[in-house]
Design an enzyme around this catalytic site. Structure first.
Site, short mmCIF file in Angstrom:
data_model
loop_
_atom_site.label_atom_id
_atom_site.label_comp_id
_atom_site.label_asym_id
_atom_site.label_seq_id
_atom_site.Cartn_x
_atom_site.Cartn_y
_atom_site.Cartn_z
N LYS A 13 7.91 -0.12 -25.50
CA LYS A 13 7.92 -0.84 -26.78
C LYS A 13 8.03 0.13 -27.95
O LYS A 13 8.81 -0.08 -28.87
CB LYS A 13 6.63 -1.68 -26.94
CG LYS A 13 6.46 -2.77 -25.91
CD LYS A 13 5.28 -3.67 -26.22
CE LYS A 13 3.93 -2.98 -26.11
NZ LYS A 13 3.57 -2.52 -24.75
N ARG A 88 -1.68 -9.20 -28.88
CA ARG A 88 -2.00 -8.87 -27.49
C ARG A 88 -2.86 -9.92 -26.83
O ARG A 88 -3.18 -9.80 -25.65
CB ARG A 88 -2.73 -7.54 -27.47
CG ARG A 88 -1.83 -6.37 -27.01
CD ARG A 88 -2.71 -5.21 -26.87
NE ARG A 88 -2.29 -4.07 -26.18
CZ ARG A 88 -1.69 -3.02 -26.72
NH1 ARG A 88 -1.28 -3.03 -27.95
NH2 ARG A 88 -1.48 -1.95 -25.99
N ARG A 127 3.78 10.52 -20.00
CA ARG A 127 4.01 10.40 -21.45
C ARG A 127 3.31 11.51 -22.24
O ARG A 127 2.17 11.88 -21.96
CB ARG A 127 3.51 9.04 -21.94
CG ARG A 127 3.71 8.87 -23.44
CD ARG A 127 3.77 7.45 -23.85
NE ARG A 127 2.48 6.78 -23.77
CZ ARG A 127 2.31 5.50 -24.12
NH1 ARG A 127 3.33 4.78 -24.50
NH2 ARG A 127 1.12 4.96 -24.04
N ARG A 171 -5.72 -0.51 -18.33
CA ARG A 171 -4.80 -1.13 -19.30
C ARG A 171 -3.90 -2.16 -18.62
O ARG A 171 -3.60 -3.19 -19.20
CB ARG A 171 -3.95 -0.05 -19.98
CG ARG A 171 -4.77 0.74 -20.97
CD ARG A 171 -4.08 2.02 -21.33
NE ARG A 171 -2.92 1.82 -22.17
CZ ARG A 171 -1.96 2.72 -22.34
NH1 ARG A 171 -2.01 3.87 -21.70
NH2 ARG A 171 -0.97 2.48 -23.15
#
Ligand code: AMP
Length: 214
Positions: A13, A88, A127, A171
Site C-alpha cells: 500500500k 482499518r 522490508r 499483524r
C-alpha cells in the site's frame, strides 16, 4: 477524488500510495506514518500508541479517527486524498463516511490490493524503512543503491519493530480479525476495485492505474 488503498500489511500500500499520490496529485494520508511521527516526537498520542504498534496491534479507533479528522481538516475537506492504512476497522470506515458526509464529500474508489500470505511474509520480512522520510525498500526486491542508506533523502534505513517475525504474525491475525471485513463493507457499497497484489510493484501499479482509468 478520494481513494482508499486496502490490503493486508505487506500488500505494498505504501509503495503504491507514494507513486499514485504523485501522479494523480492526491494528498497521501498514511495513519501509520502519522503515528510513527507521533512516536518519534514523544507526543501524548505517540506515547499511548507505541506499545500497540510495536506488537502489531491496532491503535484505538478513537485516537486514529481524531488524528485523521484533524489532518483532513487542516488540509481542507474538498481536497483529493489517498488514504493508506486507514480505515482499518468497520468503525473507522463508518466514522470516515460520516465525517466526509458532514462536509459534502464521499469516497470515490477503494482499491483492494489482493495479496497472498506467502508474498506478504516475504515482503515484510525483508522490508527496510527510512528513519527520516519513511520511504520503504526491500533487502532483496527493492535494494537501496547504498546499503543502509535511503536513496531519496540519505536517511538511515532500519527494520521496523513491527516487521520482526512475532509482530508480523500478529499483524496478519489482526488484519484477518479486524480489517478484512472492510472488503465486504466496500463491496456492498459498490466501491471496491480489486487488483492482484502478488506481482512486482510496477505491474501492481499498472493495474491500479487501469482500474482508476488513469
Ligand atoms: P502501517 O504503517 O499502516 O502498517 O501501520 C503501522 C501500525 O500503526 C499498525 O500496525 C497499527 O498499530 C498502527 N495503525 C496505523 N494505522 C492504523 C489505523 N487506521 N487504525 C489503528 N491502528 C493503526
Amino acid at each position: 477524488m478520494k481513494i482508499i488503498l486496502l490490503g493486508p500489511p505487506g500488500a505494498g500500500k505504501g509503495t503504491q500510495a507514494v507513486r499514485l499520490a504523485k501522479d494523480a496529485k492526491l494528498a497521501h494520508l498514511s495513519t501509520g506514518d502519522m503515528l510513527r511521527e507521533a512516536v518519534k516526537a514523544q507526543s501524548p498520542v505517540g506515547l499511548k500508541a507505541k506499545s500497540f504498534m510495536d506488537s502489531g496491534a491496532l491503535v484505538s479507533d478513537e485516537v486514529v479517527i481524531k488524528i485523521i479528522e484533524e489532518e483532513i481538516g487542516s488540509l481542507g475537506w474538498g481536497k483529493s486524498f489517498l488514504f493508506d492504512g486507514f480505515p482499518r476497522t468497520v468503525a473507522q470506515a463508518v466514522a470516515l463516511e460520516n465525517m466526509l458526509k458532514g462536509h459534502g464529500e464521499k469516497i470515490d474508489h477503494v482499491i483492494y490490493i489482493d495479496t497472498s500470505e506467502k508474498v506478504v511474509l516475504e515482503r515484510l520480512g525483508g522490508r527496510l524503512t527510512c528513519r527520516k522520510c519513511g520511504a520503504n525498500f526491500h533487502a532483496k526486491n527493492i535494494p537501496p543503491k547504498k546499503a543502509g542508506v535511503c536513496d531519496n533523502c540519505g536517511g538511515e534505513l532500519y527494520q521496523r519493530d513491527d516487521d520482526k517475525p512475532a509482530s508480523i504474525m500478529n499483524r496478519l491475525k489482526v488484519y484477518e480479525a479486524q480489517t478484512s471485513d472492510l472488503i465486504k463493507y466496500y463491496a456492498d457499497r459498490k466501491l471496491l476495485r480489486r487488483v492482484p497484489g502478488d506481482e512486482e510493484a510496477d505491474q501492481v501499479y499498472a493495474a491500479v492505474k487501469k482500474v482508476l482509468g488513469l
